[in-house]
Design a protein around this motif. Structure first.
Motif, PDB file in Angstrom:
ATOM      1  N   UNK A 111       7.313  -3.271   5.869  1.00 56.35           N
ATOM      2  CA  UNK A 111       6.370  -2.631   4.957  1.00 56.35           C
ATOM      3  C   UNK A 111       6.338  -1.129   5.250  1.00 56.35           C
ATOM      4  N   UNK A 112       6.185  -0.334   4.222  1.00 56.06           N
ATOM      5  CA  UNK A 112       6.198   1.121   4.427  1.00 56.06           C
ATOM      6  C   UNK A 112       5.107   1.571   5.385  1.00 56.06           C
ATOM      7  N   UNK A 113       3.958   0.887   5.391  1.00 55.90           N
ATOM      8  CA  UNK A 113       2.861   1.280   6.279  1.00 55.90           C
ATOM      9  C   UNK A 113       3.118   0.883   7.735  1.00 55.90           C
ATOM     10  N   UNK A 114       4.130   0.023   7.982  1.00 57.42           N
ATOM     11  CA  UNK A 114       4.456  -0.353   9.354  1.00 57.42           C
ATOM     12  C   UNK A 114       5.196   0.752  10.097  1.00 57.42           C
ATOM     13  N   UNK A 155      -0.091   9.026   5.834  1.00 53.24           N
ATOM     14  CA  UNK A 155       0.616   8.280   6.886  1.00 53.24           C
ATOM     15  C   UNK A 155       1.435   7.101   6.379  1.00 53.24           C
ATOM     16  N   UNK A 156       1.049   6.508   5.249  1.00 49.52           N
ATOM     17  CA  UNK A 156       1.800   5.376   4.712  1.00 49.52           C
ATOM     18  C   UNK A 156       3.009   5.812   3.882  1.00 49.52           C
ATOM     19  N   UNK A 157       3.082   7.088   3.554  1.00 46.16           N
ATOM     20  CA  UNK A 157       4.169   7.576   2.710  1.00 46.16           C
ATOM     21  C   UNK A 157       5.378   7.883   3.595  1.00 46.16           C
ATOM     22  N   UNK A 190       0.867  -1.178   0.000  1.00 46.56           N
ATOM     23  CA  UNK A 190       0.000   0.000   0.000  1.00 46.56           C
ATOM     24  C   UNK A 190       0.906   1.231   0.000  1.00 46.56           C
ATOM     25  N   UNK A 191       1.135   1.799  -1.152  1.00 44.13           N
ATOM     26  CA  UNK A 191       2.040   2.956  -1.223  1.00 44.13           C
ATOM     27  C   UNK A 191       1.463   4.152  -0.474  1.00 44.13           C
TER      28      UNK A 191
END
Length: 441
Positions: free
Chosen positions: A411-414, A222-224, A182-183
């Protein structure tokens, strides 16, 4: 100087595991000797791998397993010897001090080839071989790179006899890798998905609804978290690999569309700085057509051949997954690890060539095992950030002790510091610091 090895009969399994242990792990060249007379005349370092010793050399008894071509169920019973879990034992050698009472080469081949996964029918709800079904988990050595340890056992036996032998073993490495499932949390998802998400948040979570609105008005998604990661890489001199999920939207595949300009620009930006690879979608396991299309789409964006991959959800099935990837030109694969348990799925702490048991041949596909993953620690093992730090340190040290290659998945969202991930940046920074400091020791 080469190590001479006497064998009576060669086989693809035998030559593969000798190359893995001696050349890849220990960094020493080998020469096969088939004549007993010639072997006796050799005065340089030598060993025999045969039913019986030739003279007074270092001898390892060979088992039938390493010479076979088929895949049949094997009843493996694990015992212990001098701190080692062992199988493929020889009862007549248990009182012998000079020769280990087991076949370390058959052991290593069984583990690194993933023999048990070819014959097992037990799968989890995603069709994966569970860690709990593995020989390593059941016998308490999943956290040990046992193949590497066996290699070092053999090295020590050689040094006892030939103290001037030189080994050029690889040095410890650490490679952080990221799966971009999820970018973005809110942005670039299209009108239908955006409106649906807004409606859901409005009725179920006002805090997220307000955050979503703030993002649309300019606040960072927030995921970026890619700028945060860039700073970390520069600080510690890291060379990460990013794997992008570019498959079509589905039940388990929910990334931004590869057609979105922002997503394409993100991939290009990261590809200019770091290594990138394909993250084959969940759906690609159902049809190779999806896999081919996703590889082509990623290559069109990067203008480079996609040679690296890691399966979404770590969906790995022997031998089909590796065979399909190999056919498509993937030559580095990063799925070898468990979703639910820390450790060494193939009992080895470094890259190795895949041996396809179904064809009884070594391949050119290089397997890069991982040992640590964010969702493994938080969602499967249910660890707190503090407990996670305590859990990963022995894995780092075990890899260091055998000069292995530590690979992590995050993961980037972590790194978003919300949705239950509060405090997990500290876990990642701890892992990076402990792994990077090894280079300074």
């Amino acid at each position: 100087m080469k190590l001479s090895i006497y064998i009576e009969q060669s086989s693809p399994r035998l030559t593969y595991i000798f190359q893995t242990i001696f050349e890849e792990i220990l960094g020493i060249s080998i020469l096969y000797i088939y004549s007993k007379h010639d072997f006796k005349e050799i005065t340089t370092p030598k060993i025999s791998y045969a039913p019986n010793p030739i003279s007074d050399e270092i001898w390892f008894p060979v088992t039938d397993f390493i010479l076979k071509k088929d895949i049949t169920p094997i009843d493996i019973k694990v015992n212990h010897w001098q701190g080692f879990p062992i199988f493929f034992e020889y009862d007549f050698l248990k009182k012998e001090k000079s020769t280990p009472p087991f076949d370390p080469f058959s052991m290593a081949f069984y583990l690194v080839s993933r023999y048990e996964e070819y014959i097992s029918t037990n799968k989890d709800n995603h069709g994966r071989f569970p860690a709990s079904e593995s020989l390593a988990f059941k016998n308490g050595f999943l956290h040990r790179p046992l193949v590497d340890e066996l290699a070092f056992l053999i090295k020590n036996k050689l040094l006892e006899r030939y103290p001037n032998m030189f080994f050029s073993s690889p040095k410890f490495q650490f490679t952080p890798t990221y799966d971009i499932d999820y970018a973005w949390s809110y942005l670039h998802k299209g009108l239908q998905r955006t409106l649906g998400g807004m409606a859901r948040d409005f009725f179920k979570n006002q805090k997220l609804f307000l955050q979503r609105l703030n993002v649309f008005f300019g606040q960072e998604d927030p995921y970026f978290t890619f700028d945060y990661l860039d700073n970390l890489h520069q600080k510690h001199g890291l060379a990460p690999i990013y794997f992008f999920l570019v498959g079509e939207h589905g039940t388990y595949d929910k990334n931004i569309s590869i057609k979105k300009k922002a997503f394409r620009q993100l991939i290009q930006r990261i590809d200019e700085q770091y290594k990138t690879g394909l993250h084959p979608s969940y759906q690609s396991n159902l049809s190779v057509t999806f896999l081919k299309k996703e590889k082509t789409n990623l290559e069109e964006v990067t203008q480079k051949r996609a040679s690296k991959s890691r399966q979404h959800f770590l969906k790995l099935s022997f031998p089909a997954t590796y065979q399909e990837l190999n056919k498509l030109g993937i030559n580095e694969e990063y799925s070898m690890g468990y979703a639910e348990e820390l450790g060494f799925r193939a009992s080895i702490a470094r890259p190795f060539k895949w041996f396809d048991l179904s064809t009884n041949k070594a391949t050119d596909l290089q397997i890069y095992p991982f040992q640590i993953m964010d969702v493994m620690l938080k969602n499967y093992l249910k660890l707190s950030p503090k407990a996670a730090k305590e859990a990963i340190l022995p894995i780092i040290e075990a890899t260091q002790n055998v000069n292995g290659h530590l690979i992590s998945i995050w993961h980037n969202n972590s790194f978003c510091e919300q949705e239950g991930w509060e405090g997990w940046r500290s876990v990642y920074e701890y892992m990076v610091q402990k792994s990077s400091n090894i280079f300074k020791d």
